[in-house]
Design a protein around this motif. Sequence first.
Motif, mmCIF file in Angstrom:
data_model
loop_
_atom_site.group_PDB
_atom_site.id
_atom_site.type_symbol
_atom_site.label_atom_id
_atom_site.label_comp_id
_atom_site.label_asym_id
_atom_site.label_seq_id
_atom_site.Cartn_x
_atom_site.Cartn_y
_atom_site.Cartn_z
ATOM 1 N N ASP A 4 0.925 -1.547 0.110
ATOM 2 C CA ASP A 4 -0.022 -0.419 -0.151
ATOM 3 C C ASP A 4 0.623 1.152 0.212
ATOM 4 O OD1 ASP A 4 -1.860 -1.721 -0.090
ATOM 5 O OD2 ASP A 4 -2.846 -1.305 2.212
ATOM 6 N N GLY A 5 1.891 1.309 0.795
ATOM 7 C CA GLY A 5 2.894 2.826 0.312
ATOM 8 C C GLY A 5 3.184 2.749 -0.137
ATOM 9 N N GLN A 6 3.822 1.087 -1.395
ATOM 10 C CA GLN A 6 4.811 1.671 -2.251
ATOM 11 C C GLN A 6 3.278 2.212 -3.549
ATOM 12 O OE1 GLN A 6 7.695 1.266 -2.683
ATOM 13 N NE2 GLN A 6 8.518 0.667 -4.652
ATOM 14 N N LEU A 7 2.217 2.022 -3.746
ATOM 15 C CA LEU A 7 1.158 2.321 -4.393
ATOM 16 C C LEU A 7 1.070 3.860 -4.282
ATOM 17 C CD1 LEU A 7 -0.818 1.406 -6.644
ATOM 18 C CD2 LEU A 7 -2.615 0.725 -4.634
ATOM 19 N N GLN A 8 1.093 3.681 -3.057
ATOM 20 C CA GLN A 8 0.732 5.597 -2.737
ATOM 21 C C GLN A 8 1.869 6.567 -2.787
ATOM 22 O OE1 GLN A 8 0.239 5.619 2.196
ATOM 23 N NE2 GLN A 8 -1.744 5.174 1.390
ATOM 24 N N LEU A 9 2.955 6.164 -3.192
ATOM 25 C CA LEU A 9 4.595 6.978 -3.541
ATOM 26 C C LEU A 9 4.250 6.399 -5.239
ATOM 27 C CD1 LEU A 9 6.727 8.803 -2.748
ATOM 28 C CD2 LEU A 9 8.183 6.409 -2.797
ATOM 29 N N HIS A 50 12.906 1.648 -11.811
ATOM 30 C CA HIS A 50 13.858 0.917 -11.269
ATOM 31 C C HIS A 50 14.106 1.311 -10.353
ATOM 32 C CE1 HIS A 50 14.476 -0.627 -15.382
ATOM 33 N NE2 HIS A 50 14.716 0.352 -15.927
ATOM 34 N N ASP A 51 13.515 2.536 -9.543
ATOM 35 C CA ASP A 51 14.135 2.528 -7.943
ATOM 36 C C ASP A 51 13.018 4.154 -7.907
ATOM 37 O OD1 ASP A 51 14.737 3.547 -5.154
ATOM 38 O OD2 ASP A 51 16.952 3.845 -6.226
ATOM 39 N N LEU A 52 11.522 4.106 -7.553
ATOM 40 C CA LEU A 52 10.470 4.489 -7.296
ATOM 41 C C LEU A 52 10.789 5.622 -5.974
ATOM 42 C CD1 LEU A 52 8.097 5.558 -8.014
ATOM 43 C CD2 LEU A 52 7.152 4.325 -6.216
#
Length: 76
Positions: A4-9, A50-52
């Motif tokens: 979820d955190g990755q999706l928000q970022l 590659h590196d959000l």
Amino acid sequence: MEHDGQLQLYTAVANQLKEAHARVRALQVPEGVRVALTRKLLVITAAAKHDLADAARRLDRFTADLDAGRIPEEDR
């Protein structure tokens, strides 16, 4: 939870990229400067694949430079 955190970022970076592209298009600068700024945004976009987190930091610096009026000069 981490997903979820990755999706928000990802969503935040995508929205910021969209806004940054619009700001660059609206700048009253020579075409060469606009092209250089657009290329920087394309590099940030590619980095996001590659590196959000790094792309988010780069985008923050790019936006801060625009806010401060730090725009590259046109190559002659």
